[in-house]
Design an enzyme around this catalytic site. Sequence first.
Site, PDB file in Angstrom:
ATOM      1  CG  HIS A 107      -0.152   0.037   2.494  1.00  0.00           C
ATOM      2  ND1 HIS A 107       0.239  -1.097   3.168  1.00  0.00           N
ATOM      3  CD2 HIS A 107       0.364   1.077   3.203  1.00  0.00           C
ATOM      4  CE1 HIS A 107       0.936  -0.752   4.233  1.00  0.00           C
ATOM      5  NE2 HIS A 107       1.043   0.566   4.273  1.00  0.00           N
ATOM      6  CG  HIS A 141       4.840   1.279   3.989  1.00  0.00           C
ATOM      7  ND1 HIS A 141       4.070   1.995   4.870  1.00  0.00           N
ATOM      8  CD2 HIS A 141       6.056   1.882   3.960  1.00  0.00           C
ATOM      9  CE1 HIS A 141       4.793   3.007   5.355  1.00  0.00           C
ATOM     10  NE2 HIS A 141       5.997   2.968   4.800  1.00  0.00           N
ATOM     11  CG  HIS A 194       1.568   5.682   3.890  1.00  0.00           C
ATOM     12  ND1 HIS A 194       0.562   5.651   4.820  1.00  0.00           N
ATOM     13  CD2 HIS A 194       2.152   4.449   3.921  1.00  0.00           C
ATOM     14  CE1 HIS A 194       0.526   4.462   5.396  1.00  0.00           C
ATOM     15  NE2 HIS A 194       1.490   3.709   4.870  1.00  0.00           N
ATOM     16  CD  GLU A 238       3.052   6.327   7.015  1.00  0.00           C
ATOM     17  OE1 GLU A 238       3.352   5.127   7.148  1.00  0.00           O
ATOM     18  OE2 GLU A 238       2.078   6.858   7.591  1.00  0.00           O
TER      19      GLU A 238
HETATM   20 ZN   LIG Z   1       2.060   1.880   5.428  1.00  0.00          ZN
END
Ligand SMILES: [Zn+2]
Length: 325
Positions: free
Chosen positions: A135, A160, A137, A147
């Site tokens: 997934h 990730h 971000h 992140e």
């Molecule tokens: Zn993540």
Amino acid sequence: MPSLGKKPSLASPLGSFNMQLVVLCVLLASFWTGCAGSGDWCYQTQFSCQHECNAPEKWNHANRDCAGRNQSPINIVTRKTLKDERLTPLRFENYQQIFRSSIKNNGHSVQVGVPHISTITGGGLPTTYKAVQFHLHWGDNGGPGSEHTIDGEQYPMELHIVHMKSHYTDLTTALRDKEGVAVLGFFYEKSNSANKKYEPIVNTLQSIIATNGTSSLPSISLAQLIPSEQNMTSYYRYKGSLTTPGCTESVIWTVFENPIPLSTEQLKAFSTIQFHDGKLMTNNFRPVQPLNGRQVFYSGGAVVLVSSTLLMAALVTALGLTQWN
Ligand SMILES: [Zn+2]
Ligand SMILES: *[C@@H]1O[C@H](CO)[C@@H](O)[C@H](O)[C@H]1NC(C)=O
Ligand SMILES: *[C@@H]1O[C@H](CO)[C@@H](O)[C@H](O)[C@H]1NC(C)=O
């Protein structure tokens, strides 16, 4: 001057008392239910008085693990990282394997389930881990959105790839093991040309605008989404957590130095999908968390000059680390 007419009779002692009571009640009510944050967890961009939810500062209300001392993501201060010779290049198995899957807007991100056949081993990992899902971000229309940050720099997006120890069959079980999960984190950088290998994903976003929207994905491999193996020899390693509630501290993090190129248009495509309330899904990253004395290790793709005292410190730490692995 136009007349404002007869003033309402609020000036009477009783009326004024009633008013104070009303103000007090409104104040109390807002403390209990108003913008205090309650219910589901959310990102800061989702929070409003109309949509009460637990923004990142209140995630510990959703799960107390989110207030733990080994949380992710973190800001990686490169001059404080410690070069570790055991952080050799990871071995990727079946990352070239082409698979068919579906992509889902899960209300917090876009997520793709991965058949449990691709594995990683080596690179200082205690055992073999298999890929479960990936997934992303991101920021707002290509703005800062990763992140993890490197020396305070936030990249536009972060991938990730979530793995679990190969003998587990589900993430819930793996998360009960202190080293049950290994996540590979990759940064993205803006490039002048579109990254063709990302077209299957970018082109499918328009069909998963709404939360819970799911669409089948053209055949892809994990290898096509990440840099070449020779571009993955430099990475950071530390022990942390999931970056969404429950924030479980069972994750061995590998954050690669070399970013993946995407065009601005490709990055912007992610900001067109929506949270469950219809707001655009932007800035779905958790703010960086305190390091609390944790050491971040570096694979040492580059040579660094060290003084003899630093070298001694490194040796002592390395000796102390034999128990870590
Ligand atoms: Zn993540
Ligand atoms: C590897 O990294 C170099 C330098 O950042 C870059 O020019 C090259 O395109 C990368 N290759 C791959 C396959 O990712
Ligand atoms: C998405 O699906 C979950 C579980 O199936 C459900 O609880 C939730 O209400 C759905 N959300 C929306 C916005 O449809």
